[in-house]
Design an enzyme around this catalytic site. Structure first.
Site, PDB file in Angstrom:
ATOM      1  N   GLU A 209       0.832  -1.216   0.000  1.00 48.30           N
ATOM      2  CA  GLU A 209       0.000   0.000   0.000  1.00 48.30           C
ATOM      3  C   GLU A 209       0.862   1.260   0.000  1.00 48.30           C
ATOM      4  O   GLU A 209       2.068   1.203   0.278  1.00 48.30           O
ATOM      5  CB  GLU A 209      -0.926   0.009   1.213  1.00 48.30           C
ATOM      6  CG  GLU A 209      -0.218   0.018   2.554  1.00 48.30           C
ATOM      7  CD  GLU A 209      -1.076   0.588   3.678  1.00 48.30           C
ATOM      8  OE1 GLU A 209      -1.587   1.717   3.525  1.00 48.30           O
ATOM      9  OE2 GLU A 209      -1.220  -0.088   4.713  1.00 48.30           O
TER      10      GLU A 209
ATOM     11  N   LYS B 208      -3.708  -1.655  15.665  1.00 48.39           N
ATOM     12  CA  LYS B 208      -3.199  -0.843  16.778  1.00 48.39           C
ATOM     13  C   LYS B 208      -4.209  -0.750  17.895  1.00 48.39           C
ATOM     14  O   LYS B 208      -5.412  -0.799  17.669  1.00 48.39           O
ATOM     15  CB  LYS B 208      -2.949   0.565  16.269  1.00 48.39           C
ATOM     16  CG  LYS B 208      -1.686   0.700  15.507  1.00 48.39           C
ATOM     17  CD  LYS B 208      -1.227   2.150  15.600  1.00 48.39           C
ATOM     18  CE  LYS B 208       0.114   2.269  14.944  1.00 48.39           C
ATOM     19  NZ  LYS B 208      -0.009   2.016  13.512  1.00 48.39           N
TER      20      LYS B 208
HETATM   21  N1  PSU Z   1      -2.854   1.568  10.628  1.00 46.70           N
HETATM   22  C1  PSU Z   1      -1.523   1.643  10.764  1.00 46.70           C
HETATM   23  N2  PSU Z   1      -0.796   2.241   9.804  1.00 46.70           N
HETATM   24  C2  PSU Z   1      -1.376   2.770   8.677  1.00 46.70           C
HETATM   25  C3  PSU Z   1      -2.796   2.659   8.548  1.00 46.70           C
HETATM   26  C4  PSU Z   1      -3.480   2.056   9.531  1.00 46.70           C
HETATM   27  O1  PSU Z   1      -1.007   1.179  11.747  1.00 46.70           O
HETATM   28  O2  PSU Z   1      -0.679   3.324   7.819  1.00 46.70           O
HETATM   29  C5  PSU Z   1      -3.450   3.189   7.309  1.00 46.70           C
HETATM   30  C6  PSU Z   1      -3.743   2.020   6.353  1.00 46.70           C
HETATM   31  O3  PSU Z   1      -3.578   2.466   5.028  1.00 46.70           O
HETATM   32  C7  PSU Z   1      -5.211   1.731   6.636  1.00 46.70           C
HETATM   33  C8  PSU Z   1      -5.741   3.105   6.894  1.00 46.70           C
HETATM   34  O4  PSU Z   1      -5.867   1.115   5.551  1.00 46.70           O
HETATM   35  O5  PSU Z   1      -4.721   3.747   7.643  1.00 46.70           O
HETATM   36  C9  PSU Z   1      -7.042   3.074   7.654  1.00 46.70           C
HETATM   37  O6  PSU Z   1      -7.570   4.362   7.715  1.00 46.70           O
HETATM   38  P1  PSU Z   1      -9.084   4.563   8.177  1.00 46.70           P
HETATM   39  O7  PSU Z   1      -9.106   4.169   9.624  1.00 46.70           O
HETATM   40  O8  PSU Z   1      -9.366   6.025   7.963  1.00 46.70           O
HETATM   41  O9  PSU Z   1      -9.924   3.674   7.292  1.00 46.70           O
END
Ligand code: PSU
Ligand code: MN
Length: 306
Positions: free
Chosen positions: A28, A162
Site C-alpha cells: 500500500e 493498533k
Molecule cells: N494503521 C496503521 N498504519 C497505517 C494505517 C493504519 O497502523 O498506515 C493506514 C492504512 O492504510 C489503513 C488506513 O488502511 O490507515 C485506515 O484508515 P481509516 O481508519 O481512515 O480507514
C-alpha cells in the site's frame, strides 16, 4: 469483463508475472504518505520491495497518480508518494473522485485490495489494518478496510491492529463478515507494536504453506472475500504493552481535544505516537512491515505451487 486498462497502468514486469502465474505481493502507499515521515518512508519503500524480491516474489506498490490507478511505481513515483505534498488518502469511497478528477492519492488497505484484485494479485503485505475505532459503537467510525476484507479476494498480512482501535469489536465485525483471521505461528491476534492484544485468532496457521492452503480452499469453493493474517512483530522489536497503552491513551486524548475526526484520526495518531516514543515506534513500525513482507512473499510463492 470490464476494460480496466482505461483506468489502470500495470508495469510490464507485474503484468507478465501475473499472466505467468508467478508470485506477486501488493503493497500500500498510505503507509508511506500518511503513516511515516519523509525521508524514512522512502528508504522503507525501497527496502520492502527488495525484501520481497529476495524471496522470489515481485513487489507491486499501489497508488493513484494523476487519476491513473497504478500497480507498480517508478522511483520518481515512489518519491512523489513519500514527499506526500498534495497526496490524498484514498479509500473505496474516494476512488471514483480521484480518478474522474485526475487527482493523486495514496491507497489504504481497502483501496490497495481493490487495485490488487483488478491487477490479478491476491497477496498483500501491510503494517496494520484499520478497524472499529474506540467508541465506534457511538461514532460509527469503522474503517472501510473491514468491508473490503469481506468482499475482495486478497490475503492481507498484517501485524494486527493498533490499540488506537477497539480490537475486540474489530474481530467481532470480521467474524460477522465471514473473514478468516489466521495467526502465522501464533494463537494471539497481535497488537501491532506488541505481539499480543489479549484476543485470539480463529486458527493458528503454522506456516506460509498452511495459509496458502486455507486461502486456496476458500477461493476454490467460491467463498468470496479476503483473509486476514496476523503476523506478530519479531520479539527484538516489540514494544512494552503497558508503556504503549499509556502513549495511546495520551494521544487519543490529544486527538479528541484537537477535534480530529474521520479519516484524519489514523494519520494524526500515527504521527503523534512517533513523537511520544522518540522515534522508537517508527523503528518498530518499519521492522514489523518488513516481517510482513517476508511472510507475504512466502505465502505468494506457496500459492503458486498449489
Ligand atoms: N494503521 C496503521 N498504519 C497505517 C494505517 C493504519 O497502523 O498506515 C493506514 C492504512 O492504510 C489503513 C488506513 O488502511 O490507515 C485506515 O484508515 P481509516 O481508519 O481512515 O480507514
Ligand atoms: Mn474512519
Amino acid at each position: 469483463m470490464k476494460d480496466l486498462s482505461q483506468f489502470m497502468d500495470i508495469t510490464p514486469e507485474i503484468k507478465e508475472a501475473v499472466a505467468a502465474g508467478k508470485p506477486v505481493v501488493a503493497l500500500e502507499s498510505t503507509i508511506l504518505s500518511h503513516g511515516m515521515p519523509y525521508p524514512e518512508n522512502l528508504g522503507f519503500a525501497e527496502e520492502i520491495e527488495k525484501i520481497i524480491r529476495s524471496l522470489g516474489a515481485i513487489p507491486a506498490t499501489m497508488a493513484v497518480i494523476d487519476g491513473r490507478l497504478k500497480a507498480g511505481l517508478t522511483r520518481a513515483e515512489l518519491e512523489r508518494m513519500c514527499e506526500a505534498k498534495g497526496v490524498l488518502k484514498v479509500s473505496r469511497r474516494d476512488l471514483p473522485i480521484v480518478v474522474a478528477e485526475k487527482l493523486t492519492g495514496a491507497t489504504t488497505v481497502a483501496t490497495t485490495m481493490i487495485l490488487a484484485e483488478m491487477a490479478g494479485i491476491h497477496v498483500f503485505a501491510t503494517g496494520g489494518i484499520g478497524g472499529v475505532h474506540r467508541d465506534g459503537e457511538n461514532t460509527m467510525d469503522i474503517s472501510a478496510d473491514l468491508q473490503e476484507l469481506a468482499h475482495t479476494n486478497v490475503a492481507v498480512v498484517c501485524a494486527g491492529a493498533k490499540m488506537i482501535l477497539d480490537i475486540g469489536r474489530t474481530l467481532e465485525y470480521l467474524e460477522t463478515m465471514g473473514v478468516p483471521v489466521l495467526g502465522l505461528g501464533t494463537e494471539d491476534f497481535p497488537a501491532f507494536y506488541c505481539r499480543k492484544s489479549g484476543f485470539g485468532v480463529d486458527y493458528n496457521a503454522r506456516t506460509p504453506l498452511e495459509v496458502a492452503k486455507i486461502a486456496k480452499a476458500k477461493w476454490d469453493m467460491g467463498l468470496n472475500g479476503g483473509l486476514l493474517i496476523g503476523n506478530p512483530v519479531p520479539e527484538e522489536y516489540a514494544m512494552d504493552f503497558d508503556a504503549m497503552t499509556a502513549v495511546i491513551e495520551k494521544v487519543l486524548k490529544d486527538a479528541n481535544e484537537a477535534g480530529v475526526k474521520g479519516k484524519n484520526i489514523t494519520p494524526f495518531m500515527l504521527a503523534h505516537i512517533v513523537e511520544e516514543t522518540g522515534g522508537d515506534s517508527l523503528k518498530t513500525n518499519i521492522q514489523l512491515a518488513f516481517n510482513n513482507a517476508r511472510a507475504a512473499a512466502q505465502i505468494a510463492v506457496e500459492l503458486t505451487r498449489l
